[in-house]
Design an enzyme around this catalytic site. Structure first.
Site, PDB file in Angstrom:
ATOM      1  N   MET A  75       0.820  -1.209   0.000  1.00 57.34           N
ATOM      2  CA  MET A  75       0.000   0.000   0.000  1.00 57.34           C
ATOM      3  C   MET A  75       0.861   1.269   0.000  1.00 57.34           C
ATOM      4  SD  MET A  75      -2.965  -1.182   2.704  1.00 57.34           S
ATOM      5  CE  MET A  75      -3.961   0.286   2.446  1.00 57.34           C
ATOM      6  N   HIS A  76       0.194   2.401  -0.189  1.00 56.13           N
ATOM      7  CA  HIS A  76       0.722   3.742   0.059  1.00 56.13           C
ATOM      8  C   HIS A  76       1.754   4.237  -0.963  1.00 56.13           C
ATOM      9  CE1 HIS A  76      -1.153   2.842   3.857  1.00 56.13           C
ATOM     10  NE2 HIS A  76      -0.168   2.085   4.281  1.00 56.13           N
ATOM     11  N   ASP A 231      -2.584  -5.108   0.564  1.00 59.36           N
ATOM     12  CA  ASP A 231      -2.081  -6.422   0.937  1.00 59.36           C
ATOM     13  C   ASP A 231      -2.714  -6.980   2.210  1.00 59.36           C
ATOM     14  OD1 ASP A 231      -0.804  -4.483   2.474  1.00 59.36           O
ATOM     15  OD2 ASP A 231       1.217  -5.140   1.981  1.00 59.36           O
TER      16      ASP A 231
END
Length: 472
Positions: A75-76, A231
């Site tokens: 992520m991110h 995830d």
């Protein structure tokens, strides 16, 4: 058949399942991370495509009957594209700490916590773009859109720029309560709605496989690609975690304590994440440590031994925690500290300290950090009555037994725990392709159970309190 593609930090994993959720095969390809400056963490998005091709080839199976694809991923991350969808710079990853000043400034703006329900962490996407405005203004001016890592794979597979609700929740531009981008937060960071991808639920269709990519991969053209998930939400889908009851503990590169909820429960003061789940009308709370199984890999690399060999040297019983402490902050820390400047180390060593004691200290340090996350989750009004263990670290009986003592709840290891997010992505592919709902997400068969020992609980609670006092 349904294919799950999981874009991790250290590699791509693909999982192929049938209609009954049985795993038919897995494939893997490694990735490397570039650190051009201390605290920076980057990857070339083209490497993700190349590794996906390699992981699918590693399946060594005919894929002409694949009926759907699901995506999960780290992520991110910030993938910045120009008007021709060319990558403008290496992707800035989730564990990159360069935007700590920008994150602190955004977090000081009360609308961010009020809308997102979360602290603006340095690893989130929005502060990375503010950093680019300040340090790479020419590149920033050329950005047509920003994608999250797994959604760059979707762009390659389908030609569509779409993200899902769980992944979008970790950008600091998203309102999980209404499951949509927030125009005020985008404006506060110099971004526009049209630079964001469209949105879909994780179990919904979010694009179809393009003909030329299908021909290359040996799959049918036009098959649906599910919205997918970040995830951790994907790992929870793989474990059948869709409501109250068991939560998730993930021992991967990072470490996670995850609990699903039926409503949005923000508690930013605890540094707990409150995000959308990968299913409609579901949310989750999550505590995250930035280094978990990666701590053991780091220690193994330092002393030139394989991690399984180090584990084999240890007494398999959890026992009481030792007096040597390991602080697992290799890349800073998120929950509950929110401090990218925290760093790792050992304390309490003596001239008699040996390799076994230090290996055990690494396991205990990660375990206590996760127990602190469980503590924060309870303070935020969440929690779980048991934890289903997933990720590479879940292969260790000793580690799971330690987690049971430190958290005070049973830890369950399902058969195939290492498939994790890839298995969850494949399940989301099945749901998107067939229209199935959450009722198909049964918990996998449990291969191992680790119960807390009442006689050991006080010692582990005391060890956590001692570490917290020392850190203060």
């Amino acid at each position: 058949m349904f294919l799950g593609i999981d874009l991790g930090t250290s590699g791509i994993k693909v999982v192929l399942i049938d209609d009954a959720h049985r795993v038919l095969g897995t494939g893997h390809a490694r990735l490397s991370v570039q650190t051009p400056q201390p605290g920076w963490s980057e990857q070339d998005p083209q490497a993700w495509i190349d590794a996906t091709r390699a992981a699918i080839a590693d399946l060594a199976m005919p894929l002409d009957r694949v009926a759907g694809i699901g995506l999960s991923g780290q992520m991110h991350g910030a993938v910045c594209l120009d008007a021709a969808d060319h990558v403008l710079r290496p992707a800035i990853l989730w564990n990159d700490g360069r935007a700590s000043d920008e994150a602190e400034a955004l977090d000081a703006d009360p609308q961010f916590r009020a809308v997102t329900g979360n602290i603006v962490f340095a690893g989130f996407t929005a502060p990375k773009l503010v950093w680019m405005q300040r340090h790479e203004p020419d590149l920033f001016a050329r950005i047509r859109r920003v994608l999250l890592p797994k959604d760059y794979l979707r762009l390659w597979l389908t030609g569509e720029a779409i993200s899902d609700m769980s992944d979008a929740s970790g950008t600091a531009w998203f309102d999980p309560s209404v499951r949509d981008w927030s125009a005020p937060l985008l404006a506060a960071t110099g971004m526009r709605r049209e630079q964001m991808p469209d949105l879909a639920e994780g179990s919904a269709v979010a694009g179809h496989l393009r003909a030329h990519v299908a021909a290359e991969l040996g799959m049918p053209a036009g098959i649906p690609v599910a919205g997918g998930a970040g995830d951790n939400a994907a790992t929870a889908i793989g474990a059948g975690i869709t409501g109250t009851g068991p939560g998730l503990v993930s021992l991967g590169t990072s470490g996670v304590i995850f609990a699903a909820t039926d409503r949005f429960l923000p508690a930013p003061d605890t540094a707990i994440h409150a995000f959308c789940h990968a299913l409609p009308d579901q949310w989750h709370q999550m505590g995250v440590i930035l280094s978990a199984a990666s701590c053991l890999d780091w220690w193994a690399g330092i002393i030139g031994r394989a991690a399984p060999d180090l584990l084999a040297e240890l007494d398999p019983q959890p026992g009481q925690p030792g007096r040597i402490a390991f602080w697992p902050y290799l890349t800073g820390e998120r929950t509950p500290l929110n401090d990218p400047a925290q760093r790792a180390g050992f304390t309490g060593m003596s001239a008699r300290t040996d390799r076994r004691q230090l290996t055990r200290a690494v396991l205990e340090g990660v375990t206590l950090a996760l127990a602190e996350n469980m503590q924060a989750l309870r303070a935020a009004g969440g929690g779980a009555d048991a934890l289903i263990a997933m990720g590479g670290g879940a292969r260790s009986d000793l580690w799971l037994a330690m987690l049971a003592q430190a958290t005070g709840v049973p830890v369950l290891r399902p058969a195939g725990a290492e498939t994790g997010a890839g298995f969850g992505a494949a399940r989301l592919a099945l749901m998107a392709a067939t229209g199935a709902g959450a009722e198909v997400l049964t918990t996998p068969d449990i291969a191992g159970r680790f119960d807390p020992d009442p006689a050991l609980l006080p010692a582990w609670a005391e060890a956590l309190a001692r570490l917290q006092a020392q850190r203060a």
